[in-house]
Structure formats: structure tokens, C-alpha cells
Design a protein around this motif. Structure first.
Motif, PDB file in Angstrom:
ATOM      1  N   TRP A   1       3.880  16.473  -3.940  1.00 12.29           N
ATOM      2  CA  TRP A   1       3.448  16.453  -6.103  1.00 12.29           C
ATOM      3  C   TRP A   1       1.907  16.485  -5.863  1.00 12.29           C
ATOM      4  CZ3 TRP A   1       0.110  11.877  -6.492  1.00 12.29           C
ATOM      5  CH2 TRP A   1      -0.424  11.341  -5.380  1.00 12.29           C
TER       6      TRP A   1
ATOM      7  N   TYR B   1       1.840   5.295  -7.953  1.00 13.93           N
ATOM      8  CA  TYR B   1       1.339   6.343  -8.723  1.00 13.93           C
ATOM      9  C   TYR B   1       1.382   7.878  -8.259  1.00 13.93           C
ATOM     10  CZ  TYR B   1      -3.572   7.752  -9.217  1.00 13.93           C
ATOM     11  OH  TYR B   1      -5.029   8.288  -9.791  1.00 13.93           O
ATOM     12  N   ALA B   2       1.571   8.304  -7.240  1.00 17.35           N
ATOM     13  CA  ALA B   2       3.056   9.923  -7.111  1.00 17.35           C
ATOM     14  C   ALA B   2       3.562   9.937  -8.016  1.00 17.35           C
ATOM     15  CB  ALA B   2       3.519   9.874  -6.184  1.00 17.35           C
TER      16      ALA B   2
ATOM     17  N   PRO C   1       7.898  12.250  -6.580  1.00 14.76           N
ATOM     18  CA  PRO C   1       8.364  13.386  -8.073  1.00 14.76           C
ATOM     19  C   PRO C   1       9.002  13.972  -7.652  1.00 14.76           C
ATOM     20  CG  PRO C   1       6.294  12.617  -7.405  1.00 14.76           C
ATOM     21  CD  PRO C   1       6.363  11.819  -7.251  1.00 14.76           C
TER      22      PRO C   1
ATOM     23  N   ILE D   1      -5.628  -2.531  -0.546  1.00 13.08           N
ATOM     24  CA  ILE D   1      -4.597  -1.022  -1.352  1.00 13.08           C
ATOM     25  C   ILE D   1      -5.737  -0.219  -1.881  1.00 13.08           C
ATOM     26  CG2 ILE D   1      -3.115  -1.339  -3.186  1.00 13.08           C
ATOM     27  CD1 ILE D   1      -2.589  -3.491  -1.159  1.00 13.08           C
ATOM     28  N   ASN D   2      -5.390   0.375  -2.269  1.00 15.22           N
ATOM     29  CA  ASN D   2      -6.322   1.699  -2.280  1.00 15.22           C
ATOM     30  C   ASN D   2      -6.578   1.667  -4.040  1.00 15.22           C
ATOM     31  OD1 ASN D   2      -7.113   4.396  -3.298  1.00 15.22           O
ATOM     32  ND2 ASN D   2      -5.781   5.989  -2.743  1.00 15.22           N
ATOM     33  N   PRO D   3      -7.944   1.230  -4.415  1.00 16.94           N
ATOM     34  CA  PRO D   3      -8.392   0.665  -5.697  1.00 16.94           C
ATOM     35  C   PRO D   3      -8.008   0.965  -6.825  1.00 16.94           C
ATOM     36  CG  PRO D   3     -10.304   1.468  -4.393  1.00 16.94           C
ATOM     37  CD  PRO D   3      -9.137   1.571  -3.731  1.00 16.94           C
ATOM     38  N   GLN D   4      -7.937   2.836  -6.473  1.00 17.50           N
ATOM     39  CA  GLN D   4      -7.816   3.852  -7.584  1.00 17.50           C
ATOM     40  C   GLN D   4      -6.840   4.005  -8.140  1.00 17.50           C
ATOM     41  OE1 GLN D   4      -8.411   8.261  -9.031  1.00 17.50           O
ATOM     42  NE2 GLN D   4      -7.258   8.237  -6.513  1.00 17.50           N
TER      43      GLN D   4
ATOM     44  N   VAL E   1     -12.020   2.277 -11.274  1.00 18.88           N
ATOM     45  CA  VAL E   1     -11.754   3.591 -10.523  1.00 18.88           C
ATOM     46  C   VAL E   1     -11.165   4.097 -12.245  1.00 18.88           C
ATOM     47  CG1 VAL E   1     -10.800   5.741  -9.576  1.00 18.88           C
ATOM     48  CG2 VAL E   1     -11.573   2.831  -8.472  1.00 18.88           C
TER      49      VAL E   1
ATOM     50  N   GLN F   1       2.568   1.438  -3.206  1.00 17.73           N
ATOM     51  CA  GLN F   1       1.506   1.975  -4.696  1.00 17.73           C
ATOM     52  C   GLN F   1       1.123   3.409  -5.045  1.00 17.73           C
ATOM     53  OE1 GLN F   1      -2.213   2.313  -3.993  1.00 17.73           O
ATOM     54  NE2 GLN F   1      -2.915   0.830  -5.815  1.00 17.73           N
ATOM     55  N   GLU F   2       1.620   3.864  -3.352  1.00 20.33           N
ATOM     56  CA  GLU F   2       0.766   5.739  -3.273  1.00 20.33           C
ATOM     57  C   GLU F   2       2.162   5.950  -4.143  1.00 20.33           C
ATOM     58  OE1 GLU F   2      -1.348   7.975   0.155  1.00 20.33           O
ATOM     59  OE2 GLU F   2       0.693   8.928  -0.550  1.00 20.33           O
TER      60      GLU F   2
ATOM     61  N   ASP G   1       0.294  -1.179  -0.008  1.00 15.54           N
ATOM     62  CA  ASP G   1       0.421   0.116  -0.085  1.00 15.54           C
ATOM     63  C   ASP G   1       0.806   1.061  -0.120  1.00 15.54           C
ATOM     64  OD1 ASP G   1      -2.596   1.127  -0.426  1.00 15.54           O
ATOM     65  OD2 ASP G   1      -2.032   1.781   2.227  1.00 15.54           O
TER      66      ASP G   1
ATOM     67  N   PHE H   1     -12.822   2.670   0.113  1.00 14.31           N
ATOM     68  CA  PHE H   1     -13.329   1.376  -1.401  1.00 14.31           C
ATOM     69  C   PHE H   1     -12.145   0.563  -0.936  1.00 14.31           C
ATOM     70  CE2 PHE H   1     -16.080   4.690  -2.527  1.00 14.31           C
ATOM     71  CZ  PHE H   1     -16.932   3.088  -3.355  1.00 14.31           C
ATOM     72  N   SER H   2     -11.192   1.260  -0.122  1.00 11.04           N
ATOM     73  CA  SER H   2      -9.258   0.098   0.582  1.00 11.04           C
ATOM     74  C   SER H   2     -10.567  -0.646   1.067  1.00 11.04           C
ATOM     75  CB  SER H   2      -9.007   0.815   1.322  1.00 11.04           C
ATOM     76  OG  SER H   2      -7.706   1.959   0.712  1.00 11.04           O
TER      77      SER H   2
ATOM     78  N   PRO I   1     -10.859  -5.321  -5.130  1.00 12.64           N
ATOM     79  CA  PRO I   1     -10.814  -4.618  -6.100  1.00 12.64           C
ATOM     80  C   PRO I   1     -10.847  -4.637  -7.532  1.00 12.64           C
ATOM     81  CG  PRO I   1      -8.298  -4.997  -5.129  1.00 12.64           C
ATOM     82  CD  PRO I   1      -9.714  -5.908  -4.319  1.00 12.64           C
TER      83      PRO I   1
ATOM     84  N   ILE J   1     -12.203   7.761  -1.797  1.00 13.53           N
ATOM     85  CA  ILE J   1     -11.986   6.362  -2.630  1.00 13.53           C
ATOM     86  C   ILE J   1     -11.419   5.656  -2.155  1.00 13.53           C
ATOM     87  CG2 ILE J   1     -10.529   5.281  -4.960  1.00 13.53           C
ATOM     88  CD1 ILE J   1     -11.548   7.638  -6.678  1.00 13.53           C
ATOM     89  N   ARG J   2     -10.324   5.830  -1.029  1.00 17.75           N
ATOM     90  CA  ARG J   2      -9.028   5.690  -0.696  1.00 17.75           C
ATOM     91  C   ARG J   2      -9.645   4.851   0.538  1.00 17.75           C
ATOM     92  NH1 ARG J   2      -4.865   4.195   2.204  1.00 17.75           N
ATOM     93  NH2 ARG J   2      -3.308   4.627   0.096  1.00 17.75           N
TER      94      ARG J   2
END
Lengths: 268, 268
Positions: free
Chosen positions: B192, A53-54, A257, A83-86, B90, A49-50, A46, B80-81, B85, B76-77
Motif C-alpha cells: 500500500w 490509515y493505510a 488496501p 499510538i502513532n500521532p500521525q 501532525v 490504526q495503521e 495501534d 512521537f508515539s 497526542p 514520527i512513529r
């Protein structure tokens, strides 16, 4: 990829699945300790994953294969709920639709590969194409070899473009499959999962295993490795897969980033 | 849809957002009680999602809109976490790509609507099309009205085809947005997320609010309702949205599908 796992298939290795334990539990003697580790791995996944994603530069593709009832759905539920589904896309590949069947076999898979910044999970995958048609005598060995080379080229391309690939075979015994099918019959709340084809395909077990062995030899690479995961014990399957994923993401050395805006200039 | 919520916008209602509290917390006086309820709602959503998936007849579309920093990602986090999934897709809509911009504005949204059996979440949506272009004087009122009618027709069609639709506006105050932007500046791990445009768009706040009000009046329907969710308190936002979703899914009276195979005939 530098992942240490007893279940990793090194490149060009001949595998005899009947010599690989389905009920190995590694260092764990009981489920409780494994659950503690699973929770740690989930937190780790998790967290990374963030950052993935970032960053939006890298992606992770997880391929799940296995005989019917091997636990592909359960693996997704137990590891990735939380885990964040996004940042996580799951694609379940079924029998190809007419549209899909009118394209090359990699077309629908390419369309579903995770975008940079995402974890993508394939519940079944392009490997189905070199399994079921072979078992049923619908594909020549020569064609299958060509397709496996095409898979290698496809996966190399993805890796070169920033997608890490991990492929898991959920290894269950025919006895365990029998128990699981029986439990679906006995429990009416599981009847919706029953499919006559699952029962019919059981008699092709040795063929499936043989063609899986060929797949591992031909398509396990350092950059896109196969892991044969002992999966008779669901709890061990979960912790073994989550460990490989957590360690892989840790090894990717992901970073947030660099800032692209001049923070000092932002006025409120 | 029979959902009782203080935040529901009845059809054809004129809304004045400045008269709607951003920091209302409903029946909750503290965060702890809300967290207990959130956990209950999540369990409920998870349970019904499995039935939705098993049935494969209905779907649920959740639309999240709000000013920058309103908490769409966080919603969402936090809700829905914990949901499987595999049953939850999403889609985050950004500035249209050249390909998307060459199509009608509903094209990319239609492509992303949840399949039957799934929950689909739109992080921003087709409603962006009748917001930002209007704020920046790039769309005439007459065109916007046409587009809102097209949205109504599109959503009606989805509902008629088995997709439940819930639309949430995350209502924050400009003061709360200021605090959130400041905290992103102060915390380098959040840099970010900083975008110069978020700061630039702030000065159009009253315009955005006005066009949102028009949207609610024109597009909130019994079958596809808008909810204006007080969102200055993240914990209240989460529990308020999860409650609407849990109650909606409960009200759908979902059932596991009838067995299509003759269970007695299955042989092992």
C-alpha cells in the motif's frame, strides 16, 4: 456496531446516573491485571490504526465528556500515548471563540471531525451546547430537543460516510471530584489546572447530571452509542474505554488496501 | 537557539550532500545504546511538552523533509508515539488540493502551524514548493529565490511570535532508497505504500539534491536551523533527531505558568 459492554446505553433508555456506580471495576479486583489488558488494547488499537490509515476509507470519532476533573485529559494521555500521532487528531473544545459563536454550534465540530484514515478525539464536544446553556437557564427545553435532533442527524451523516462514533461519559462521584480538586490545591505543580469556574460549577452538579441523562436517552444509538464509564478509578476508566475502542476497531474488519500499481512493472 | 549538533547547517553555508555521510552513527557503535538514549529523549520531550502545554505561550514546529522512503513517517512513529497526542499535531502535506493551489504556497502551511502550547510536525512542508517544481522545470530560479525569501520572512515571523522551529533533512543514499523500495515490493503488507511516482522520481535524484543544497544555504538560520541527519540507519536517525528536539526544549526554559486564581479562596 457490535460492541458488548456493561456500560453501553441502549437506544431510548432512561438512565438514572445516581444509580450507576462510579467505582465499579468490572471483572478486575486490582490495578495490575487492568494494566496488562490496557497494554493489550493499546497494541490492538495501534495495529488497527495503521490499517485504518493505510486504507483511508474509514475513520473513528471518539467523544469524551464528563464533569470537570472527570479525567478526559488523562484518558487521552493513558490510552493514546503510544499510538502513532500521525493517525490521531485531538481537538479540545473550549468556550466558543467569537468566530465560532457566529456559526451554528456544529460548525466547529464538523471542521474537526477525523478525516478518513484517522482517529479523532473530541475532548468535550458538540454536547457541551446542550449542557451548560441549559444548566444556566440560557436555552429552552424545546431548543435543546431540536439541537439534540440536529446532533443525531449530524452523527448519522458521519456514520453513513464511513466514520465510526463512540461516545464516553466519564462518570465520577461528587466526592471523587472534591478529592481531585483538593489534590490540585495541595500540589502546586497542579495549580495551573485550577480554574475558579470548576469550583463554581460544582453547585450545579444535579442539573448537569439531569441534562446528561436526557442526552443519553435522546442520542445513544446503535450506530453512535454512549457508554457511561465508571471513572472514580482512573485505571478502570482507562481499561474500560480502551476495550470498547479496541473491540470496535477489530469489528470494523479493516484491511490493507488493494495495490493500485503494477508491482511487476516497477523498475529500479 | 543554542543546540550543538554535528548535523547543524550554519547560516549561509554551502553544503555538498554527496560529501555528507548517510550512514554516520555519531558516537554510537551499536543500536542498543542509541535506543536507551532515544527513550531518555522521549521522556524528556514528554516532560517538557506538558509544561509547554500548561504555559500556552510557546510552540514548537518540526519540519521533516527527505527523499521518498527517507523515513519521515517512521521518524514520527518512533519519536512521537509515547508523547501525549493532545499536545502534538501532525500535518502531512500532499499534492496541493485545488483549493490550496488557488492560494499562495504558504497559506496551507500557515493554517497548520502549531498553536501556542503545542508541538506541530510537518511531514513535508512549504519547502516542497521550491523542490519538485524546480526539478521538473516548472519554476524559474528567480521565482524560487523569491519564495525562499518569503519562507525566511514567514519563519522569522513565527519565531518572533513564540514558535521554535527545527528543520530536519533525512539524508539517505540512493542505494539505501533502492533497498527500501525493493523491500516494499517484496513485502506484500507494504504494497500500500508503493507509488509509481516514487520510482519515477528516482531518476531526478541529483536535481533534488542540488535544490536541497540551495535550500540549506538560503534558509538555515540560527533561529530556524536545518539539520542534515544521516538516515540510512533508522535507529541513528531517531536518536539524532530526538536529541536535538530534547535539548532544544530543555533550552527553552519552559515553566509552569503562574497561578491566576486565589487558591486560598477556592471553596469546596
Amino acid at each position: 456496531m457490535k460492541v458488548h459492554s456493561a456500560h453501553l446505553i441502549p437506544p431510548r433508555t432512561k438512565v438514572k446516573l445516581k444509580h450507576v456506580s462510579c467505582d465499579d471495576t468490572g471483572k478486575y479486583t486490582d490495578e495490575d491485571a487492568a494494566k496488562v489488558d490496557l497494554a493489550k488494547h493499546r497494541d490492538c488499537i495501534d495495529k488497527y490504526q495503521e490499517v485504518l490509515y493505510a486504507g483511508g476509507e474509514r475513520g473513528v470519532l471518539i467523544v469524551l465528556q464528563g464533569m470537570d476533573t472527570a479525567g478526559k485529559d488523562g484518558t487521552i494521555r493513558h490510552i493514546f500515548s503510544g499510538i502513532n500521532p500521525q493517525g490521531c487528531d485531538v481537538t479540545a473544545f473550549k468556550v466558543p471563540t467569537p468566530l465560532e459563536a457566529h456559526h451554528d454550534f456544529l460548525w466547529r465540530c464538523h471542521n474537526a471531525v477525523p478525516a478518513r484514515g484517522k482517529i479523532g478525539i473530541f475532548n468535550r464536544s458538540h454536547y457541551e451546547d446542550v449542557l451548560s446553556p441549559r444548566v444556566h437557564g440560557l436555552m429552552k427545553d424545546k431548543t435543546a430537543k431540536q439541537h439534540m435532533q440536529q446532533i443525531n442527524d449530524f452523527e448519522s451523516m458521519l456514520v453513513d460516510n464511513g466514520i465510526a462514533i463512540l461516545k464516553f461519559f466519564l462518570h465520577i462521584s461528587p466526592e471523587e471530584q472534591k478529592r481531585r480538586l483538593e489534590s490540585r490545591i495541595e500540589d502546586s505543580s497542579k495549580h495551573w489546572k485550577l480554574s475558579a469556574s470548576d469550583f463554581a460549577e460544582r453547585k450545579f452538579w444535579p442539573d448537569y447530571q439531569r441534562y446528561y441523562e436526557e442526552i443519553f436517552t435522546a442520542t445513544s444509538h446503535k450506530h453512535a452509542p454512549w457508554f457511561v464509564i465508571p471513572a472514580d478509578n482512573k485505571w478502570y476508566r482507562n481499561v474500560a474505554i480502551s476495550r470498547v475502542l479496541a473491540e470496535t476497531m477489530e469489528g470494523m474488519k479493516l484491511e490493507y488496501p488493494a495495490v493500485t500499481v503494477d508491482v511487476a512493472s516497477l523498475k529500479l
